[in-house]
Design a protein around this motif. Structure first.
Motif, PDB file in Angstrom:
ATOM      1  N   GLY A   1       9.342 -14.619  76.858  1.00  0.00           N
ATOM      2  CA  GLY A   1       9.386 -13.312  77.526  1.00  0.00           C
ATOM      3  C   GLY A   1       9.744 -13.395  79.003  1.00  0.00           C
ATOM      4  N   PRO A   2       9.027 -14.166  79.823  1.00  0.00           N
ATOM      5  CA  PRO A   2       9.392 -14.267  81.248  1.00  0.00           C
ATOM      6  C   PRO A   2      10.785 -14.842  81.477  1.00  0.00           C
ATOM      7  N   ILE A   3      11.210 -15.787  80.636  1.00  0.00           N
ATOM      8  CA  ILE A   3      12.565 -16.337  80.793  1.00  0.00           C
ATOM      9  C   ILE A   3      13.608 -15.256  80.555  1.00  0.00           C
ATOM     10  N   ALA A   4      13.420 -14.458  79.509  1.00  0.00           N
ATOM     11  CA  ALA A   4      14.363 -13.376  79.235  1.00  0.00           C
ATOM     12  C   ALA A   4      14.341 -12.327  80.342  1.00  0.00           C
ATOM     13  N   PHE A   5      13.174 -12.043  80.891  1.00  0.00           N
ATOM     14  CA  PHE A   5      13.063 -11.062  81.980  1.00  0.00           C
ATOM     15  C   PHE A   5      13.816 -11.543  83.225  1.00  0.00           C
ATOM     16  N   ALA A   6      13.618 -12.803  83.584  1.00  0.00           N
ATOM     17  CA  ALA A   6      14.308 -13.347  84.757  1.00  0.00           C
ATOM     18  C   ALA A   6      15.814 -13.419  84.532  1.00  0.00           C
ATOM     19  N   LEU A   7      16.252 -13.759  83.340  1.00  0.00           N
ATOM     20  CA  LEU A   7      17.687 -13.835  83.042  1.00  0.00           C
ATOM     21  C   LEU A   7      18.332 -12.454  83.119  1.00  0.00           C
ATOM     22  N   ALA A   8      17.638 -11.440  82.654  1.00  0.00           N
ATOM     23  CA  ALA A   8      18.192 -10.081  82.717  1.00  0.00           C
ATOM     24  C   ALA A   8      18.311  -9.602  84.153  1.00  0.00           C
ATOM     25  N   ILE A   9      17.330  -9.908  84.976  1.00  0.00           N
ATOM     26  CA  ILE A   9      17.405  -9.494  86.384  1.00  0.00           C
ATOM     27  C   ILE A   9      18.513 -10.262  87.111  1.00  0.00           C
ATOM     28  N   ALA A  10      18.671 -11.560  86.787  1.00  0.00           N
ATOM     29  CA  ALA A  10      19.711 -12.350  87.448  1.00  0.00           C
ATOM     30  C   ALA A  10      21.107 -11.880  87.056  1.00  0.00           C
ATOM     31  N   LEU A  11      21.292 -11.417  85.844  1.00  0.00           N
ATOM     32  CA  LEU A  11      22.620 -10.999  85.394  1.00  0.00           C
ATOM     33  C   LEU A  11      22.910  -9.538  85.712  1.00  0.00           C
ATOM     34  N   LEU A  12      21.923  -8.693  85.678  1.00  0.00           N
ATOM     35  CA  LEU A  12      22.151  -7.262  85.823  1.00  0.00           C
ATOM     36  C   LEU A  12      21.722  -6.701  87.178  1.00  0.00           C
ATOM     37  N   GLY A  13      20.900  -7.443  87.928  1.00  0.00           N
ATOM     38  CA  GLY A  13      20.435  -6.936  89.218  1.00  0.00           C
ATOM     39  C   GLY A  13      21.522  -7.018  90.287  1.00  0.00           C
ATOM     40  N   PRO A  14      21.488  -6.121  91.273  1.00  0.00           N
ATOM     41  CA  PRO A  14      22.485  -6.171  92.361  1.00  0.00           C
ATOM     42  C   PRO A  14      22.202  -7.337  93.303  1.00  0.00           C
ATOM     43  N   ALA A  15      23.269  -8.021  93.713  1.00  0.00           N
ATOM     44  CA  ALA A  15      23.146  -9.172  94.625  1.00  0.00           C
ATOM     45  C   ALA A  15      23.501  -8.725  96.040  1.00  0.00           C
ATOM     46  N   PRO A  16      22.584  -8.896  97.019  1.00  0.00           N
ATOM     47  CA  PRO A  16      22.901  -8.472  98.389  1.00  0.00           C
ATOM     48  C   PRO A  16      23.964  -9.338  99.054  1.00  0.00           C
ATOM     49  N   LEU A  17      24.027 -10.611  98.687  1.00  0.00           N
ATOM     50  CA  LEU A  17      24.992 -11.538  99.268  1.00  0.00           C
ATOM     51  C   LEU A  17      25.769 -12.211  98.143  1.00  0.00           C
ATOM     52  N   PRO A  18      27.048 -12.524  98.364  1.00  0.00           N
ATOM     53  CA  PRO A  18      27.824 -13.220  97.338  1.00  0.00           C
ATOM     54  C   PRO A  18      27.426 -14.684  97.253  1.00  0.00           C
ATOM     55  N   GLY A  19      27.686 -15.274  96.108  1.00  0.00           N
ATOM     56  CA  GLY A  19      27.422 -16.695  95.933  1.00  0.00           C
ATOM     57  C   GLY A  19      26.074 -16.950  95.283  1.00  0.00           C
ATOM     58  N   VAL A  20      25.739 -18.234  95.277  1.00  0.00           N
ATOM     59  CA  VAL A  20      24.502 -18.649  94.622  1.00  0.00           C
ATOM     60  C   VAL A  20      23.291 -18.179  95.403  1.00  0.00           C
ATOM     61  N   ILE A  21      23.400 -18.230  96.712  1.00  0.00           N
ATOM     62  CA  ILE A  21      22.257 -17.795  97.531  1.00  0.00           C
ATOM     63  C   ILE A  21      21.966 -16.312  97.299  1.00  0.00           C
ATOM     64  N   GLY A  22      22.990 -15.513  97.171  1.00  0.00           N
ATOM     65  CA  GLY A  22      22.788 -14.096  96.896  1.00  0.00           C
ATOM     66  C   GLY A  22      22.119 -13.875  95.534  1.00  0.00           C
ATOM     67  N   GLN A  23      22.512 -14.655  94.532  1.00  0.00           N
ATOM     68  CA  GLN A  23      21.900 -14.525  93.209  1.00  0.00           C
ATOM     69  C   GLN A  23      20.419 -14.910  93.244  1.00  0.00           C
ATOM     70  N   VAL A  24      20.091 -15.966  93.991  1.00  0.00           N
ATOM     71  CA  VAL A  24      18.688 -16.387  94.073  1.00  0.00           C
ATOM     72  C   VAL A  24      17.860 -15.334  94.791  1.00  0.00           C
ATOM     73  N   LEU A  25      18.389 -14.770  95.875  1.00  0.00           N
ATOM     74  CA  LEU A  25      17.665 -13.729  96.604  1.00  0.00           C
ATOM     75  C   LEU A  25      17.493 -12.470  95.736  1.00  0.00           C
ATOM     76  N   ALA A  26      18.527 -12.102  94.991  1.00  0.00           N
ATOM     77  CA  ALA A  26      18.422 -10.942  94.116  1.00  0.00           C
ATOM     78  C   ALA A  26      17.386 -11.174  93.020  1.00  0.00           C
ATOM     79  N   LEU A  27      17.325 -12.408  92.515  1.00  0.00           N
ATOM     80  CA  LEU A  27      16.346 -12.711  91.470  1.00  0.00           C
ATOM     81  C   LEU A  27      14.927 -12.628  92.026  1.00  0.00           C
ATOM     82  N   CYS A  28      14.714 -13.196  93.208  1.00  0.00           N
ATOM     83  CA  CYS A  28      13.369 -13.156  93.796  1.00  0.00           C
ATOM     84  C   CYS A  28      12.956 -11.725  94.114  1.00  0.00           C
ATOM     85  N   ALA A  29      13.883 -10.935  94.642  1.00  0.00           N
ATOM     86  CA  ALA A  29      13.553  -9.554  94.976  1.00  0.00           C
ATOM     87  C   ALA A  29      13.287  -8.739  93.709  1.00  0.00           C
ATOM     88  N   GLY A  30      14.085  -8.964  92.674  1.00  0.00           N
ATOM     89  CA  GLY A  30      13.880  -8.226  91.424  1.00  0.00           C
ATOM     90  C   GLY A  30      12.567  -8.574  90.756  1.00  0.00           C
TER      91      GLY A  30
END
Length: 200
Positions: free
Chosen positions: A138-167
């Protein structure tokens, strides 16, 4: 002589058969009885012990209905392996996330409710040998959905990590609720199974 000649019918006299004496006409006698066919008495079937005939009758009635149509017997739900549980969690969470984005433009309440439903189904349908897979997937699927569907404030890997933490921080309530629900169901199933084994 004259009288005997007159009384005899005209024509050739019948000749006696060869052998001298007159033979009597063979009169068919009664037919000889045929050989009697020996019929062996059928052995009585042993009486079945127990309610086996009743069980067979019930099985036939449950298989076929009144009109002869086959009737599906209700049985236990299909159990999922650890891989099947993970696929159900990931696909279900992503599906609810995409639906929430299409309808409301973001990951909101619909995504959270869908995650709860996915966690419930995963915990209920996982087999007993793979019970820990439900609260883990369950938590793995939740984090994967936020990483793929959540908005990224910055481009690149760093932006994806920040979007995941914020989500994850914004939706921590849904994450803990779904994971806790799956863990409670799995724990209840485990305790119930141990009690059944002890009672046997």
């Amino acid at each position: 002589m004259e009288q005997s000649i007159r009384t005899q019918p005209p024509g050739p006299r019948p000749r006696p058969p060869a052998g001298g004496g007159s033979r009597e006409a063979a009169v068919p006698g009664p037919a000889a009885p045929r050989d009697a066919v020996t019929v062996r008495p059928s052995k009585p079937r042993p009486a079945s012990s127990g309610p086996a005939p009743l069980i067979r009758l019930r099985q036939r009635l449950t298989r076929t209905g009144a009109g002869g149509e086959s009737v599906k017997r209700p049985g236990p739900p299909t159990r999922l392996t650890a891989i099947g549980t993970g696929l159900l969690a990931v696909c279900g969470t992503l599906a609810f996330g995409l639906l929430d984005q299409l309808l409301f433009g973001g990951l909101g309440v619909l995504f959270g409710l869908g995650f709860l439903l996915v966690c419930f189904q995963s915990a209920v349908r996982v087999r007993l040998a793979d019970l820990p897979a439900a609260p883990i997937s369950g938590p793995i699927a939740f984090a994967l959905a936020i990483a793929l569907l959540g908005p990224a404030p910055l481009p690149g890997v760093i932006g994806q990590v920040l979007a995941l933490c914020a989500g994850l921080a914004q939706r921590a309530g849904w994450l803990f609720a779904g994971t806790g629900l799956a863990a409670m169901i799995v724990a209840a199933r485990f305790v119930a199974q141990r009690r059944i084994r002890r009672s046997r």
